[in-house]
Design a protein around this motif. Structure first.
Motif, PDB file in Angstrom:
ATOM      1  N   ASP A 197      55.911  53.989  68.333  1.00  0.00           N
ATOM      2  CA  ASP A 197      55.541  55.033  68.991  1.00  0.00           C
ATOM      3  C   ASP A 197      55.111  55.814  68.165  1.00  0.00           C
ATOM      4  N   VAL A 198      56.684  56.424  66.864  1.00  0.00           N
ATOM      5  CA  VAL A 198      56.339  57.551  65.937  1.00  0.00           C
ATOM      6  C   VAL A 198      54.893  57.202  64.892  1.00  0.00           C
ATOM      7  N   ALA A 199      55.091  55.684  64.883  1.00  0.00           N
ATOM      8  CA  ALA A 199      53.608  54.899  63.326  1.00  0.00           C
ATOM      9  C   ALA A 199      52.659  55.384  64.003  1.00  0.00           C
ATOM     10  N   ALA A 200      52.649  55.197  65.465  1.00  0.00           N
ATOM     11  CA  ALA A 200      51.335  55.449  66.390  1.00  0.00           C
ATOM     12  C   ALA A 200      50.959  56.866  66.158  1.00  0.00           C
ATOM     13  N   LEU A 201      51.797  57.471  66.373  1.00  0.00           N
ATOM     14  CA  LEU A 201      51.434  58.524  66.547  1.00  0.00           C
ATOM     15  C   LEU A 201      50.920  59.326  65.449  1.00  0.00           C
ATOM     16  N   VAL A 202      51.755  59.117  64.306  1.00  0.00           N
ATOM     17  CA  VAL A 202      51.383  59.630  62.614  1.00  0.00           C
ATOM     18  C   VAL A 202      49.946  59.361  62.113  1.00  0.00           C
ATOM     19  N   TYR A 203      50.042  57.737  62.394  1.00  0.00           N
ATOM     20  CA  TYR A 203      48.463  57.120  61.823  1.00  0.00           C
ATOM     21  C   TYR A 203      47.877  56.552  62.702  1.00  0.00           C
ATOM     22  N   VAL A 241      70.351  53.092  76.559  1.00  0.00           N
ATOM     23  CA  VAL A 241      69.025  53.803  77.449  1.00  0.00           C
ATOM     24  C   VAL A 241      67.785  53.731  76.846  1.00  0.00           C
ATOM     25  N   VAL A 242      67.387  54.054  75.913  1.00  0.00           N
ATOM     26  CA  VAL A 242      66.369  54.389  75.114  1.00  0.00           C
ATOM     27  C   VAL A 242      65.722  52.995  74.972  1.00  0.00           C
ATOM     28  N   PRO A 288      56.988  56.546  78.045  1.00  0.00           N
ATOM     29  CA  PRO A 288      55.762  57.691  76.757  1.00  0.00           C
ATOM     30  C   PRO A 288      56.630  57.786  75.604  1.00  0.00           C
ATOM     31  N   LEU A 289      57.030  58.147  75.010  1.00  0.00           N
ATOM     32  CA  LEU A 289      57.317  59.039  73.226  1.00  0.00           C
ATOM     33  C   LEU A 289      58.331  59.648  73.854  1.00  0.00           C
ATOM     34  N   TYR A 290      57.371  60.924  74.715  1.00  0.00           N
ATOM     35  CA  TYR A 290      58.534  62.132  74.743  1.00  0.00           C
ATOM     36  C   TYR A 290      59.139  61.742  75.578  1.00  0.00           C
ATOM     37  N   ALA A 291      58.555  60.886  76.195  1.00  0.00           N
ATOM     38  CA  ALA A 291      59.616  61.156  77.652  1.00  0.00           C
ATOM     39  C   ALA A 291      61.453  59.904  77.461  1.00  0.00           C
ATOM     40  N   LYS A 292      60.800  59.473  76.530  1.00  0.00           N
ATOM     41  CA  LYS A 292      62.016  58.575  75.363  1.00  0.00           C
ATOM     42  C   LYS A 292      62.623  59.013  74.876  1.00  0.00           C
ATOM     43  N   LEU A 315      69.319  63.909  75.344  1.00  0.00           N
ATOM     44  CA  LEU A 315      69.692  64.429  76.938  1.00  0.00           C
ATOM     45  C   LEU A 315      71.361  63.397  76.908  1.00  0.00           C
ATOM     46  N   THR A 316      70.720  62.257  76.660  1.00  0.00           N
ATOM     47  CA  THR A 316      72.090  60.818  76.670  1.00  0.00           C
ATOM     48  C   THR A 316      73.531  61.077  75.338  1.00  0.00           C
TER      49      THR A 316
END
Length: 442
Positions: A299-305, A418-419, A426-430, A436-437
């Protein structure tokens, strides 16, 4: 202007400059020779010597910068076969060696005295000035010489501000130099014998910085010679994200190093407290960031690239282990430098460099970016283990409080479960649920 058009324009502007940083880096490394780290350590230990270190090291760094620039000109002129356009750009960029070097010395003095507020504000404003100015020049279609010239001009502006701040600091320190309030003029503080002594003391730092730089770049160099350019890009994409995240431990280093230097001359109990707290808080940040980052790497890589390959995602997940080690070995490496064991640290870096080289020769031809990432983690782990053993046996016995460190480790394991359970969210929910956990478990 569309993003595609901007990319083309940027490529056409920067293409002649692709091979030029090596010579500039060499000259910069020579002009520094580790003086920044040395001055930061010594002034943090003995703050009343700030004026003497400031005057002498500024003169020394200025002379070394001039020699470094002359060496750069000779290197580019007689060794490298560059086009005249590239050569002129390197010469222009190299001018920044002088203002950047002097500013770094002033920054080290301020950091050692725990007075970073104004220097940090100055650096931020100068960087913004350079970014806006160079970006505007690119947007208006200016060539690379104009952009580089603006950046160099910004470096001189930053030096001017730093000198004004240094003058203010010197005035505040001059009254404390002698008990009767008298102080010597700056030219009375200048001592060539003192400068020569600092050069001798800086040599181990020079070796350490050179080894660290080689260790940091060997994976890219070998991969580019063993695999296709595309796979180098896949690895570089993952490495870029890790390097951005590594700014967190690097920022912590700016606080830990001078604080540990002061504690070293105070008492062993103070040193133990600083070391233990540094270890704990870096583990507190490092474990959840890297373990969580590995779980959400796609998710992080997809967000950046936006579009990423499997090799990039796998490399990013693996390199999170390298980032974690970077968090954890930071207190011990700083402690070895504070206690003047730089050469031993350089030896361990050389071993890491050898492991990286041999590992890439075996793994990169078959596994490409994934093999290189794996080699990087193995080399980092070896370095970490060697450093921790040395510190525990030679510098500070029983230095790590494993019971205290087990708290963030346990919390990270629960967060990871948990993750993983919500991995399709979705990424931000994770990220939100993971943070929080982790906070609740702590």
């Amino acid at each position: 202007m569309t993003l595609k058009k901007l990319n083309i324009d940027l490529k056409s502007v920067t293409e002649p400059f692709d091979d030029s940083p090596f010579g500039t880096f060499t000259a910069t490394l020579f002009s520094s020779i580790g003086l920044d780290e040395l001055v930061l350590r010594e002034v943090a230990k003995y703050p009343f010597d700030s004026r003497q270190y400031l005057v002498n090291t500024l003169v020394l760094r200025g002379l070394l910068s001039v020699i470094g620039y002359i060496g750069l000109v000779a290197l580019v002129t007689f060794v490298f076969d560059y086009e005249p356009e590239v050569r002129s750009i390197i010469f222009l960029q190299g001018i920044a060696i002088l203002p950047e070097g002097l500013t770094a010395m002033i920054f080290a003095i301020f950091n050692a005295n725990g007075k970073l507020n104004w220097m940090a504000l100055s650096a931020g404003c100068v960087s913004l000035f350079q970014f806006v100015g160079a970006g505007s020049a690119l947007w208006l279609g200016a060539g690379l010489p104009v952009v580089i010239g603006f950046l160099v001009f910004g470096s001189f502006v930053g030096l001017g501000i730093s000198l004004l701040l240094a003058r203010r600091l010197v005035r505040s320190l001059s009254a404390l130099e002698n008990a009767d309030g008298s102080s010597r003029r700056w030219y009375q503080l200048l001592s060539w014998k003192f400068c020569v002594e600092q050069l001798k003391h800086a040599l181990p730092f020079f070796v350490l910085i050179a080894m660290a730089s080689l260790d940091n770049e060997i994976d890219i160099v070998l991969l580019s010679n063993l695999r296709a350019v595309g796979e180098v890009g896949e690895y570089g994409a993952a490495r870029t994200i890790v390097m951005l995240l590594s700014l967190l431990p690097q920022a912590s280093r700016m606080v830990i190093y001078p604080t540990m230097s002061k504690a070293y001359v105070d008492s062993e109990s103070a040193l133990r407290r600083v070391y233990a707290d540094s270890w704990y808080y870096l583990a507190l940040i490092g474990f959840p960031l890297t373990v969580g980052g590995a779980l959400i790497s796609q998710d992080v890589a997809a967000l950046v690239y936006h579009q990423v390959s499997v090799a990039t995602v796998c490399s990013l997940s693996i390199l999170m282990g390298h980032l974690l080690v970077g968090f954890l070995y930071l207190p011990s490496t700083r402690l070895m430098i504070v206690s003047e064991h730089q050469m031993q640290l350089s030896f361990y870096l050389m071993m890491s460099l050898i492991i990286s080289g041999v590992g890439n020769l075996f793994l990169a031809p078959t596994w490409g970016a994934i093999g290189t990432a794996t080699t990087r983690v193995v080399a980092s782990l070896l370095y970490f283990v060697l450093v921790e053993i040395y510190v525990g046996r030679k510098v500070l016995l029983n230095s790590v409080n494993f019971k205290r460190v087990s708290i963030p480790v346990s919390a990270t394991l629960i967060m990871a479960l948990v993750v993983w359970a919500i991995r399709f969210y979705p990424l931000y929910a994770k990220i939100f649920i993971g943070v929080l956990t982790y906070g609740i478990v702590l």
